[in-house]
Write a protein that holds these residues in place. Structure first.
Motif, PDB file in Angstrom:
ATOM      1  N   UNK A 313       0.849  -1.195   0.000  1.00 13.90           N
ATOM      2  CA  UNK A 313       0.000   0.000   0.000  1.00 13.90           C
ATOM      3  C   UNK A 313       0.887   1.249   0.000  1.00 13.90           C
ATOM      4  N   UNK A 314       0.974   1.923  -1.131  1.00 15.27           N
ATOM      5  CA  UNK A 314       1.831   3.093  -1.277  1.00 15.27           C
ATOM      6  C   UNK A 314       1.414   4.217  -0.337  1.00 15.27           C
ATOM      7  N   UNK A 315       0.097   4.387  -0.144  1.00 19.64           N
ATOM      8  CA  UNK A 315      -0.379   5.470   0.729  1.00 19.64           C
ATOM      9  C   UNK A 315       0.070   5.250   2.158  1.00 19.64           C
ATOM     10  N   UNK A 316      -0.001   4.004   2.640  1.00 20.87           N
ATOM     11  CA  UNK A 316       0.478   3.703   3.992  1.00 20.87           C
ATOM     12  C   UNK A 316       1.971   3.997   4.106  1.00 20.87           C
ATOM     13  N   UNK A 317       2.727   3.614   3.100  1.00 16.25           N
ATOM     14  CA  UNK A 317       4.171   3.835   3.115  1.00 16.25           C
ATOM     15  C   UNK A 317       4.498   5.315   3.192  1.00 16.25           C
ATOM     16  N   UNK A 318       3.860   6.111   2.337  1.00 14.10           N
ATOM     17  CA  UNK A 318       4.130   7.551   2.306  1.00 14.10           C
ATOM     18  C   UNK A 318       3.724   8.190   3.628  1.00 14.10           C
ATOM     19  N   UNK A 319       2.607   7.755   4.171  1.00 11.76           N
ATOM     20  CA  UNK A 319       2.135   8.325   5.443  1.00 11.76           C
ATOM     21  C   UNK A 319       3.126   8.046   6.570  1.00 11.76           C
ATOM     22  N   UNK A 320       3.619   6.817   6.651  1.00  4.91           N
ATOM     23  CA  UNK A 320       4.586   6.482   7.700  1.00  4.91           C
ATOM     24  C   UNK A 320       5.879   7.254   7.503  1.00  4.91           C
TER      25      UNK A 320
END
Length: 580
Positions: A313-320
């Motif tokens: 999940x790219x969005x989870x990665x960017x958020x973290x």
């Protein structure tokens, strides 16, 4: 008879919009609540709610979402919402719920270039430019009452940056500082403090040291993680200004005694040093930040749920990444050491002779049968049997002499990999060079040592039982020729071997980060010659699958860290994929 007439109030679906900004000492949250045709100021509503989960307005009730209710306690008389930095996780939850990009409010917070410390002529001359930037980053965290992790690539001088910080931070208190490290690098800290901070008073609190002497005074204590456990009462009875955790991957598991001992230490600032802050899984990142800035990533359960799909999940990665970016500084050798010589890294394959292949295939068939006859829910007993079979397969690849006598006697055979080792060592030594050889198995290393001595070569040896490591390292560095045999687990920390250009990785290891740490002991500040790292693999065996597993797991570490900037304990499912 006359009764009371109740006023009926209706609940409505209110639309909430938020914005977040960073001020000097807090995060400011503002927004609008739209209820039909009515618009309300978010901070006013939260102030009115007085911490309740709802607020009554005219003929309606507006419920306060839990994420906003958690920050309602921070509304002031002027109806502004100022959330202190220590409760950053609550801010992140609001941001996530109302689609606020963390980058919007962390931009100013993470802009550490605004403050430049006066390091003085000594440190200005001693530090490289990226190291000065690292010290400034630490000082800004310190002044803002946050902790952080310096995750620079191995060999970039994390130790000297930490010492410079201790010398230049203008301490907030007269409390002592404490440096906690693995035993094998304890004396390295002593030597580096003598070299770079001769005027700093420090004590090595280890071994026969009288721990009743640990006092509230302006001094630096140097100790080990295990000593901290054994004398936790003495260490936890006082407060510290700064806590430095060297090789912080040693406390990646929050269930261990080491972790609990560190949690009991009272401090104002904590700095973790690790070239591999994610060795195993994303869970280790939570464990680290739960020490550094407790609560910033929420509870363990909330964090795991929020980032369970981070690999895909790219969005989870960017958020973290945006959440941890201000608190984790990572630079790679390639980015900051333009003067480092080239490095060549490649895999060298060898093939088993018929007898060794027959032994390997027989064991593999037995292990596969064991796996395929078990249900998907492996019992502990079954798992142990499978792991034992996996070890046998690795031993056949490394050297069949490692197998139990009753197994290897079935098919006596030589090791194709040992023959490869002999060929490469001769080639390197005949060219008047030195070579470092890493293996998982001390028995194989001792066999190599015996063979090298028969050739008349200088040999040097270190494994987990070696006590005089530094003397052996110094002797090898001073030598013109020789073979340094090191167990892979013992070679991950505390070695600076820049006099050598050649490294042989005899066995692949599950943990790609640990393997790379060992290999790159020759590729760091001070190396001025090209470096050659050879990974030995036996063709068409489990070793090739291990390297594929390494690649997948190292992708996670790279994605999380390298964009700012793991091979975990193997699950039984992963083990079965290796075998089937």
């Amino acid at each position: 008879m006359r009764g009371n007439i109740a006023t009926i109030k209706f609940t409505k679906m209110a639309v909430i919009s938020c914005s977040i900004s960073y001020d000097i000492d807090w995060f400011s949250i503002s927004g609008t609540v739209t209820d039909g045709e009515e618009h309300y100021d978010l901070s006013k509503l939260l102030h009115t709610s007085c911490g309740k989960s709802y607020v009554e307005l005219k003929d309606s009730i507006i419920f306060i979402p839990d994420t906003l209710n958690k920050v309602s306690k921070y509304t002031a008389e002027n109806e502004q919402i100022h959330v202190p930095k220590r409760d950053m996780w609550a801010v992140h939850q609001v941001a996530s719920a109302y689609q606020v990009d963390p980058g919007d409010y962390l931009q100013k917070f993470s802009d550490f270039e605004e403050y430049t410390a006066e390091l003085g002529p000594k440190w200005e001359n001693a530090l490289r430019s990226y190291q000065k930037a690292g010290v400034n980053w630490m000082l800004n965290l310190y002044k803002n009452h946050f902790s952080g992790c310096l995750a620079d690539d191995m060999g970039l001088g994390k130790t000297v940056q930490a010492i410079a910080f201790l010398c230049c931070n203008g301490k907030c208190s007269n409390f002592p500082d404490i440096i906690v490290s693995p035993k094998i690098v304890l004396d390295n800290w002593v030597n580096e403090l003598k070299k770079f901070a001769p005027n700093k008073k420090f004590i090595k609190a280890y071994g026969s040291f009288d721990f009743s002497c640990v006092k509230q005074e302006d001094i630096i204590y140097i100790t080990t993680y295990d000593t901290l456990i054994h004398h936790n009462e003495a260490f936890s009875n006082i407060s510290y200004d700064s806590v430095i955790l060297d090789e912080s991957q040693y406390i990646k598991n929050h269930h261990t005694q080491r972790y609990r001992a560190l949690k009991s230490i009272h401090h104002q600032f904590m700095l973790a040093l690790s070239g591999t802050p994610i060795e195993n899984s994303i869970e280790e990142l939570w464990s680290l930040f739960n020490l550094l800035n407790p609560g910033m990533l929420g509870s363990h359960g909330v964090f795991i749920k929020a980032f369970a799909s981070i690999s895909t999940d790219k969005e989870q990665l960017v958020r973290l990444q945006k959440i941890i970016a201000p608190f984790l500084l990572r630079r790679t050798k390639e980015a900051v050491l333009k003067d480092l010589p080239p490095k060549e890294e490649c895999r060298i394959y060898c093939e088993m002779a018929d007898t060794q292949r027959f032994l390997y295939d027989t064991l593999l068939s037995n292990v596969r049968n064991e796996v395929q006859t078990k249900s998907s829910r492996y019992r502990i007993k079954d798992s142990a049997m499978i792991l034992q079979g996996l070890l046998y397969l690795r031993e056949v690849c490394s050297d069949p002499m490692l197998l139990p006598p009753e197994i290897r006697s079935m098919t006596p055979c030589d090791s194709c990999k040992f023959s490869l080792f002999q060929k490469y060592c001769k080639k390197i030594i005949d060219g008047f060079n030195k070579v470092i050889v890493y293996s998982l198995f001390p028995r194989v290393l001792r066999k190599m040592e015996s063979w090298c001595q028969q050739q008349g070569w200088n040999t040097y040896y270190i494994d987990g039982t070696t006590n005089n490591r530094q003397n052996i390292i110094d002797d090898f560095e001073a030598a013109q020729q020789g073979v340094f045999l090191i167990s892979l687990k013992a070679g991950g920390v505390g070695l600076n071997l820049t006099s050598c250009q050649y490294v042989l990785i005899y066995d692949p290891w599950w943990n790609s980060a640990a393997e790379q740490q060992a290999a790159n002991r020759v590729y760091r500040i001070g190396q001025d010659k090209p470096v050659f790292i050879y990974h030995f693999l036996v063709k068409d065996t489990i070793e090739e699958k291990i390297y594929e597993l390494q690649r997948k797991k190292s992708d996670l570490s790279s994605n999380v860290l390298d964009d700012l900037n793991p091979s975990s304990r193997l699950s039984m499912e992963e083990i079965c994929k290796l075998l089937l």
